[in-house]
Write an enzyme that holds these catalytic residues in place. Structure first.
Site: not given
Ligand code: B1M
Length: 215
Positions: A98, A100, A151
């Protein structure tokens, strides 16, 4: 567009030109964390929706993520902080497979700005690397982040690995990321892990969990 809508739009459009000036103007109106939580994360949410519904292609998602990271890096030095450390030590990693890391890095900022030491080992980390770093740095808790559905399975396997290495009693585990649900962690994974495993919905809950773990 008005300033705060423009900031949200910058994330959606991946538009970096003029970002610094807008952030400086925004900081005159509210604190950096308010800007992140209310405006920048709103933009990321839209990106997720557009990507999920096929209206946005991956390279543009990456651009949005880069503008998000640049914005957070710009705001971070202006945050109120107690970065004296010493309240406890948290290891942070995004799990194997992963990439992200925006959420994980926000957890790092919030927790380390509130008196904890954080060892952030980055993305795509297998459990062997997580455990090695945990032992080396003598951390008090392990935090794993992951956004992909797969994950959530890796996290379960990681907890099983901690059990089988006899380390579950030593390391409370904090899990976060958009693919998790509270009930998956607090019911299903709690059954699996012989130690203490908790869910954090956001970075602030992560901080509160650290406070509870170290109490
Ligand atoms: Co990706 N991606 N992505 N992506 N991406 C998602 C996660 C996805 C839901 C988008 C969608 O389809 N709507 C989807 C997953 C679907 C699934 O698994 N069912 C997805 C996908 C499919 C993919 C790829 C597979 C796409 C592809 O290649 N075809 C690929 C995966 C690569 C891999 O990981 N092997 C991929 C790639 C990417 C980018 C590289 C382009 C980029 C990431 C860049 C980076 O992080 N450096 C990206 C992005 C930006 C997203 C979305 C649009 C936004 C994520 C984000 O940063 N959100 C995402 C959509 C979504 O999440 N709904 C998506 C903002 C961030 C602050 O939120 O990380 O949730 P989040 O963190 C929150 C809480 O969750 C919590 O605190 C934060 C807020 O305070 N939290 C924690 C998180 N971690 C924590 C740990 C803790 C405590 C709290 O304690 C340990």
């Amino acid at each position: 567009l008005p300033l705060f809508e423009r900031l949200e739009r910058r994330i959606v459009d991946g538009e970096r030109n003029g970002l610094e000036a807008d952030l400086a103007a925004a900081m005159a109106e509210k604190p950096p964390l308010g800007i992140i939580n209310e405006n920048l994360l709103a933009g990321m949410k839209v990106v997720g929706e557009l990507f999920g519904s096929g209206q946005m292609q991956l390279p543009f998602v990456l651009q949005s993520a880069e503008v998000m990271k640049a914005a957070v890096a710009n705001l971070e030095p202006h945050m109120e902080k107690d970065d004296s450390g010493g309240k406890g030590k948290l290891l942070l990693a995004t799990v194997k497979g992963d990439v992200h890391d925006i959420g994980k890095n926000l957890v790092d900022i919030i927790v380390s700005n509130n008196g904890y030491d954080v060892v952030n080992i980055g993305i795509k980390q297998p459990i062997s690397a997580i455990l090695e770093a945990a032992e080396e740095h003598k951390v008090d808790a392990i935090g794993m982040s992951g956004l992909l559905v797969k994950s959530t399975v890796i996290m379960k396997e990681n907890l099983e690995e901690l059990n089988s290495r006899g380390m579950s009693g030593k390391y409370p585990v904090m899990l976060g990321g958009a693919a998790l649900t509270r009930s998956y962690v607090e019911n299903d994974l709690d059954e699996v892990y012989q130690g203490d495993v908790r869910y954090a919905k956001d970075a602030f809950e992560g901080l509160h969990l650290m406070d509870r773990i170290m109490a």
